[in-house]
Motif scaffolding. Structure first.
Motif, short mmCIF file in Angstrom:
data_model
loop_
_atom_site.label_atom_id
_atom_site.label_comp_id
_atom_site.label_asym_id
_atom_site.label_seq_id
_atom_site.Cartn_x
_atom_site.Cartn_y
_atom_site.Cartn_z
N ARG A 151 0.79 -1.24 0.00
CA ARG A 151 0.00 0.00 0.00
C ARG A 151 0.82 1.28 0.00
NH1 ARG A 151 -3.21 -3.66 -1.62
NH2 ARG A 151 -3.68 -5.22 -0.05
N ALA A 180 -0.17 4.07 -2.42
CA ALA A 180 -1.44 4.73 -2.11
C ALA A 180 -1.25 5.74 -0.97
CB ALA A 180 -2.49 3.69 -1.72
N ILE A 181 -0.55 5.31 0.07
CA ILE A 181 -0.33 6.20 1.22
C ILE A 181 0.53 7.40 0.79
CG2 ILE A 181 0.80 6.34 3.48
CD1 ILE A 181 -0.05 3.33 3.83
N THR A 229 0.73 8.63 -2.12
CA THR A 229 -0.06 9.52 -2.99
C THR A 229 -0.80 10.56 -2.15
OG1 THR A 229 -0.31 7.84 -4.72
CG2 THR A 229 -1.95 9.60 -4.68
N GLY A 230 -1.45 10.08 -1.08
CA GLY A 230 -2.19 11.01 -0.22
C GLY A 230 -1.27 12.06 0.38
N LEU A 231 -0.07 11.62 0.77
CA LEU A 231 0.89 12.56 1.36
C LEU A 231 1.40 13.55 0.32
CD1 LEU A 231 2.59 13.45 3.80
CD2 LEU A 231 4.35 11.82 3.05
#
Lengths: 614, 354
Positions: B86, B89-90, B92-94
């Motif tokens: 993941r 994905a993590i 990307t958010g950051l």
């Protein structure tokens, strides 16, 4: 021609038709007119998951129920007084819930041999006497609409489609609704096609005028405005209130909001709504899957945003591992679960409260999180603010359990003033907190047990966190048995230490022996049942849980105050199980999983039995 | 070399930073097996980091699960050791919510290509501003030696005693298929080359995907030996250099050509072809087919393995596009956030009761 006007205190109307007939829109507009008039309102849409199920079939029936009254009401009403049936399928699907004596307005144009056969009517129910117990009003809705629009330069298909506005016009006349807002709405909706504005307005007026002239409706009704608290109101659905609550949480915390979401019924509307509000610094990301949606939100929280992910039960199942990571990282994360009937795909458009166990226990390891649940559409606004408060203050994932009933239902909302909303500001760590200028990422606030929120970009606080067990204070990787035991207990204590208000008990009578305990969307039907019982001289107490974890400190004492505790739930007894285990109270579960909310009447019957035997 | 684009990394600090490799080491004991290729990559990265000119607090390493994913614990920056697959994905958010940061993803062949395959391809297609380092050792190390999605067909491991029956991914072909804008390969034992690729990746705006061949001396020892041993390496490895003809071998006796009528690239004896037939490497070719053809050159024994930057093209990053939308929306705001909220709450059909 002046007609007789009769006063009513409350009315329940159900608009039912094909999912392509525009029943949701018709219901929405009628609700809006009713709100303008000042009645109290509660609504319940009910629609199939299929976007366009085969026309004229039972699975394709879509309905919208609106309950309005001159006093404050708690539910969309158990059974309609008026059914508007746009075709035989709509009549057949809804007739079983219609009490004898109810009004039925039917679109006779659709009662053709073929349409009747399609839903299994051997004879035309409008002619065979099977509806004798009802007040049937046969109206040739489609043909009258088409005729009224003859002079309009639109296709026959467009003319036929305006029949829902004819029906709305007729009902608006029948219940003396102010219709200006509907005209404005039509002008806005069809702004790009003026010919449709004109046609729909003409159809609406034709319906209104038909009511005024036809002999079939001898009486017109009025429902006076309800006595409501002064202030400005708007009619709001749960999903809309929840989206606005997330915007408000961003404003009141001073943090950018990051929403990671994957489309899923019945939660997608929250994503749609928030994607319109970028001006508040809200980033919405439609992720590649539910897992990424939660992961991206957690990544954003790590960077100092308010990370939110919105979904339904199947999505929460997928997000479980990320929620566990957030438990270990001790970072804020708001997870919204708009529950629907399960298991698996279940019934996506139908309501249920069967994700409570998953919210409380559905993760590997000892991974407690806070859980809150709104009790009504407007309450979704305040519940998500509370979820954000807990997430930010205690640096924990919080699961908010809404459901299809509150998400799609609506009620009038007394608009709050922004400065009365809770202050959600929390500080970031800015300086080392340990000896020798070291930064200890797991050194806790003694009050909240929260660890410092040290966001990347802060000089001197560089640190590493992860899913491996961490040593107390330093956050270094640790396999030490005593440390793991300590950390597991500390994470549990941290959730238990969350300050939540005491549960309030509504118990106006003395000598009450039975308490009804509910949570989430059952608030309305339980409350309505309790009122009805008290009016009949049967005392009953009502308590409703907003916080499912941790539970209010006074709950045990409240439960022990009564001889009997009844817990109605739209699941097979999940809260009852927890209450029995935790408080050793012999709670009586009352359960229903039909994809529909409880009716007040069935709860009243059930509670009456319990009270008499108490 | 590909065009430089300083937008690819966080802005340099206003004052010159005097950081050294030592500043990027942590007090944590490094716990990879002795002889693991990860040590060389860690050392190469620690000594490269000062070059970025970015203060440590603005650098974040995010990893998934696996041997390589312990990496963040050893870098004295911000870091997160997350969950299996993941990390993209993590990250990307950051990255999207914090454009001021330089975000690096550390992953392995199992983490990125098996359990996390979906997140990897979506990060690449979005062109999120992440530098993704995939340590490929063609085996599961942390779980003690099962075959991975890059293990060769027929690989005998604990979970495949009769040999694996599934064909491997070619990580670079996969990344190119996902429309990655920067794709490169390097090798753990060649620090100079590794750092040159890191440099190019750091300068890239958008997702940079680097496959690093990394030796697992416990469960898959010698997987890349043909690219390392003096007897074979010159004939097996093709060093990609922008603007240079693709010749290799100790005396440049091999070359890469694009045979007319064919779809791919082929290796020939240099002496047998006219010099103008030799392909000149250009990482900026907009069409991904060229880089894809390069990625298909290696044979099963790693003969004809190109290393270097396969593709480096410009496309707006997801981060920029999202930020532009936010900025555009915010530019229209006249009031305070509280006033805007008040207005939003009061929008729609409202009514007032006196």
């Amino acid at each position: 021609m002046a007609k007789q006007v009769r006063q009513l205190d409350r009315v329940v109307i159900r608009f039912a038709g094909d999912s392509g007939d525009g029943m949701q829109l018709t219901g929405d507009r009628f609700t809006s007119e009713t709100a303008q008039l000042g009645n109290d309102i509660s609504t319940l849409p009910n629609f199939p998951a299929e976007i366009r199920a085969p026309a004229g079939t039972l699975p394709g029936v879509s309905s919208f129920q609106v309950h309005f009254a001159d006093y404050d009401i708690l539910t969309p009403g158990d059974a309609p007084n008026v059914l508007v049936a746009m075709n035989p399928a709509a009549l057949k699907a809804n007739l079983p819930e219609l009490p004898r004596g109810a009004d039925i307005i039917v679109n006779t144009d659709e009662f053709t041999k073929r349409n009747l056969a399609r839903v299994g009517y051997e004879a035309n129910p409008l002619e065979d006497g099977s509806l004798d117990g009802y007040a049937v009003h046969p109206v040739a809705l489609t043909s009258m609409t088409v005729r009224a629009l003859e002079s309009h330069d639109i296709s026959k298909k467009d003319a036929e489609r305006a029949k829902n506005m004819f029906a709305l016009g007729l009902l608006s006349w029948l219940y003396s609704r102010p219709y200006e807002s509907t005209l404005t709405f039509l002008e806005r909706k069809f702004a790009a096609r003026p010919e449709l504005v004109a046609a729909n307005i003409a159809a609406f007026k034709a319906g209104w005028n038909f009511g005024e002239t036809t002999e079939d409706f001898a009486v017109r009704y009025e429902v006076r405005p309800a006595k409501m608290q002064p202030g400005t109101y708007r009619n709001i659905t749960g999903n809309m209130a929840l989206a606005l609550g997330i915007v408000a949480a961003g404003v009141r915390s001073g943090l950018p909001v990051f929403l990671g979401a994957y489309p899923i019924t019945p939660a997608s509307d929250i994503l749609h709504e928030l994607s319109k509000h970028k001006r508040f610094g809200i980033t919405t990301m439609q992720a590649e899957d539910e897992i990424a949606a939660a992961g991206a939100a957690l990544g954003a929280s790590y960077g100092g945003a308010l990370g939110v992910t919105t979904t339904s039960g199947p999505g929460v199942a997928l997000k479980g591992e990320t929620i566990s990571l957030a438990v270990a990282l001790e970072l804020p994360l708001v997870v919204v679960d708009v529950q629907r009937a399960g298991p698996s795909t279940g019934m996506p458009t139908k309501t249920e409260q069967a994700d409570l166990n998953m919210a409380l226990f559905g993760r590997h390891g000892e991974a407690p999180v806070a859980v809150v649940a709104p009790c009504s559409p407007a309450d979704c606004f305040y519940a998500v603010l509370e979820a954000a408060r807990i997430a930010l203050t205690y640096r924990t994932p919080v699961i908010l359990l809404s459901d299809g009933y509150v998400a799609n239902g609506s009620e009038p909302w007394l608009l709050p003033s922004v400065d009365e909303l809770p202050d959600l500001r929390v500080p970031f760590a800015t300086a080392p907190n340990g000896p020798d200028g070291r930064f200890l990422p797991y050194l806790r606030d003694p009050q909240t047990l929260a660890r410092p929120w040290a966001i990347p970009g802060t000089p001197g606080l560089e640190h590493r966190i992860g899913g491996l067990e961490k040593a107390d204070k330093t956050g270094d990787i640790s396999y030490d048995p005593a440390n793991h035991d300590f950390m597991v207990r500390t994470r549990a204590a941290r959730i238990e230490a969350i300050e939540v208000p005491d549960v309030e008990v509504d118990d106006p009578d003395s000598g009450t022996r039975v308490l009804v305990l509910g949570w989430g969307s059952t608030y309305g039907p339980i409350g309505a049942a309790c009122r009805a019982l008290r009016q009949r001289g049967l005392p009953v107490a009502q308590a409703h849980l907003r916080h499912l974890n941790p539970m209010p400190a006074n709950l045990g004492e409240v439960l022990r105050r009564y001889d009997k505790v009844v817990i109605p739930e739209m699941n097979l007894g999940q809260l009852a199980h927890v209450v029995r285990a935790r408080y050793l109270v012999d709670a009586i579960p009352y359960n229903q999983v039909r994809g529909l909310p409880f009716t007040a009447a069935e709860l009243e019957t059930m509670l009456e039995e319990v009270i008499k035997n108490a | 070399m590909p065009e430089k684009n300083p937008a690819g990394t966080a802005p340099a600090a206003p004052v010159a930073l005097k950081l050294t490799a030592k500043d990027f080491k942590t007090d944590q004991e490094v716990r990879w097996c002795p002889g693991c290729g990860d040590y060389a990559i860690l050392a190469a990265l620690q000594s490269f980091m000062p070059e970025l000119g970015i203060p440590r607090e603005r650098i974040v390493f995010i990893s998934g699960i696996g041997c390589s994913s312990r990496f963040p614990y050893y870098m004295n920056t911000y870091g997160m050791h997350s969950i299996h697959g993941r990390a993209p994905a993590i990250a990307t958010g950051l990255s999207v919510s914090r454009p001021d940061l330089s975000v690096w993803v550390i992953t392995g062949d199992g983490d990125a290509l098996s359990i996390g395959g979906n997140h990897l391809i979506h990060a690449l297609r979005r062109n999120v501003n992440l530098k993704i380092l995939l340590f490929n050792n063609r085996i599961y190390g942390l779980t003690k030696g099962q075959y991975s999605p890059t293990s060769e067909l027929g690989k005998v491991t604990k979970s495949t005693p009769m040999g694996s029956a599934d064909s491997p991914f070619n990580p670079l072909s996969l990344a190119l298929g996902a429309d990655a804008t920067f794709v490169a390969r390097t090798i753990d034992s060649d620090r100079k080359h590794l750092q040159s690729v890191l440099r190019a990746a750091a300068e890239h705006n958008g997702s940079a995907f680097i496959e690093i061949y990394q030796n697992c001396n416990i469960f898959n020892d010698g997987a890349f030996d043909t690219l390392k041993e003096p007897q074979t390496r010159d004939d097996y490895m093709i060093r990609l250099e922008h603007g240079q003809p693709l010749t290799f071998g100790a005396d440049g006796q091999w070359c890469v050509v694009h045979p007319p009528g064919g779809f791919g690239l082929e290796v020939r004896e240099t002496a047998s072809v006219a010099p103008e037939e030799i392909v000149v490497h250009d990482a900026t070719v907009p069409e991904p087919a060229y880089a894809f053809a390069l990625s298909r050159l290696p044979e099963a024994d790693l003969r004809y393995t190109p290393i270097g930057v396969f593709r480096s093209v410009q496309r707006p990053s997801y981060d920029e596009l999202v930020k532009t939308q936010l900025d555009t929306a915010k530019a229209k705001v006249s009031g305070t956030p509280e006033q805007e909220l008040e207005q939003l709450l009061n929008s729609g059909d409202t009514w007032t009761i006196l």
